[in-house]
Scaffold this motif. Structure first.
Motif, PDB file in Angstrom:
ATOM      1  N   LEU A   1      -7.777  -0.767   6.822  1.00 35.81           N
ATOM      2  CA  LEU A   1      -7.391  -1.660   5.732  1.00 35.81           C
ATOM      3  C   LEU A   1      -6.231  -2.563   6.155  1.00 35.81           C
ATOM      4  CD1 LEU A   1      -7.547  -2.401   2.643  1.00 35.81           C
ATOM      5  CD2 LEU A   1      -5.851  -0.603   2.301  1.00 35.81           C
ATOM      6  N   VAL A   2      -5.195  -1.970   6.733  1.00 31.86           N
ATOM      7  CA  VAL A   2      -4.041  -2.748   7.194  1.00 31.86           C
ATOM      8  C   VAL A   2      -4.458  -3.684   8.321  1.00 31.86           C
ATOM      9  CG1 VAL A   2      -1.781  -2.605   8.333  1.00 31.86           C
ATOM     10  CG2 VAL A   2      -2.325  -1.072   6.418  1.00 31.86           C
TER      11      VAL A   2
ATOM     12  N   GLU B   1      -6.345  -6.721   6.808  1.00 31.11           N
ATOM     13  CA  GLU B   1      -5.455  -7.630   6.068  1.00 31.11           C
ATOM     14  C   GLU B   1      -4.505  -8.371   7.009  1.00 31.11           C
ATOM     15  OE1 GLU B   1      -3.587  -5.843   2.625  1.00 31.11           O
ATOM     16  OE2 GLU B   1      -5.459  -4.850   2.050  1.00 31.11           O
TER      17      GLU B   1
ATOM     18  N   GLU C   1      -7.239   3.852   6.030  1.00 33.59           N
ATOM     19  CA  GLU C   1      -6.011   3.132   5.684  1.00 33.59           C
ATOM     20  C   GLU C   1      -5.543   2.271   6.855  1.00 33.59           C
ATOM     21  OE1 GLU C   1      -4.245   6.268   2.389  1.00 33.59           O
ATOM     22  OE2 GLU C   1      -3.995   6.704   4.529  1.00 33.59           O
TER      23      GLU C   1
ATOM     24  N   HIS D   1       0.818  -1.214   0.000  1.00 35.93           N
ATOM     25  CA  HIS D   1       0.000   0.000   0.000  1.00 35.93           C
ATOM     26  C   HIS D   1       0.856   1.271   0.000  1.00 35.93           C
ATOM     27  CE1 HIS D   1      -3.726  -2.203   0.428  1.00 35.93           C
ATOM     28  NE2 HIS D   1      -3.189  -2.904   1.422  1.00 35.93           N
ATOM     29  N   GLN D   2       2.174   1.076  -0.065  1.00 35.76           N
ATOM     30  CA  GLN D   2       3.138   2.181  -0.069  1.00 35.76           C
ATOM     31  C   GLN D   2       3.052   3.020   1.210  1.00 35.76           C
ATOM     32  OE1 GLN D   2       2.497   4.120  -3.852  1.00 35.76           O
ATOM     33  NE2 GLN D   2       3.561   2.491  -4.941  1.00 35.76           N
TER      34      GLN D   2
END
Length: 157
Positions: free
Chosen positions: A54-55, A58, A51, A19-20
């Protein structure tokens, strides 16, 4: 506890890199009878709540797939920004902080003090220069890096 951090670092790094984002820090700590697995992530311009979620989603999925479970006790997974007073943990953090206002705590006193706040003006492998406002007068202190216990960005008031 170091083993948990190592395992989580291996799992989280590819997710964060994809995801940079930047992995700032990971900690696994016991607070008030509860365990917390905390990841601090960032990116230029700052990280958003979405964000972080999201992390978290996952990484949680990857952690659930591990057998045997490297974290046998119950814990809370938290993924967040390192905040405005982000710790300076590695060389990249220090280089990025040049020109910024920082808080530095020392192992041993330097000029009678163990804590300094000021602008990080210069950085080398062995020391840093901190421009400090002392009652309206500016003085530059050269601080040996091996005397630094903790350093972080600071908010100037």
């Amino acid at each position: 506890m170091d083993n948990v951090v190592d395992i989580v670092t291996q799992l989280a790094t590819p997710i964060i890199d994809a995801h940079q984002f930047e992995l700032v820090d990971i900690e696994f700590v016991n607070e008030d009878k509860s365990w917390y697995l905390r990841l601090y992530i960032d990116k230029p311009g700052g990280i958003t709540i979405d964000e972080c979620a999201l992390v978290s989603d996952e990484l949680s999925e990857k952690l659930d797939e591990l057998d045997p479970d490297p974290i046998p006790q119950a814990y809370f997974l938290e993924v967040s920004s390192p905040g405005a007073e982000r710790p300076l943990k590695n060389e990249r953090d220090y280089k990025r902080a040049v020109g910024q206002y920082v808080h530095v705590s020392l192992y041993q006193k330097l000029s009678g003090e163990k804590v300094y706040e000021g602008t990080l003006t210069e950085l080398s492998d062995t020391e840093l220069n901190l421009k400090v406002n002392l009652k309206g007068r500016f003085k530059t202190f050269t601080i040996p890096r091996d005397n630094i216990a903790k350093a972080r960005l600071a908010i100037k008031f």
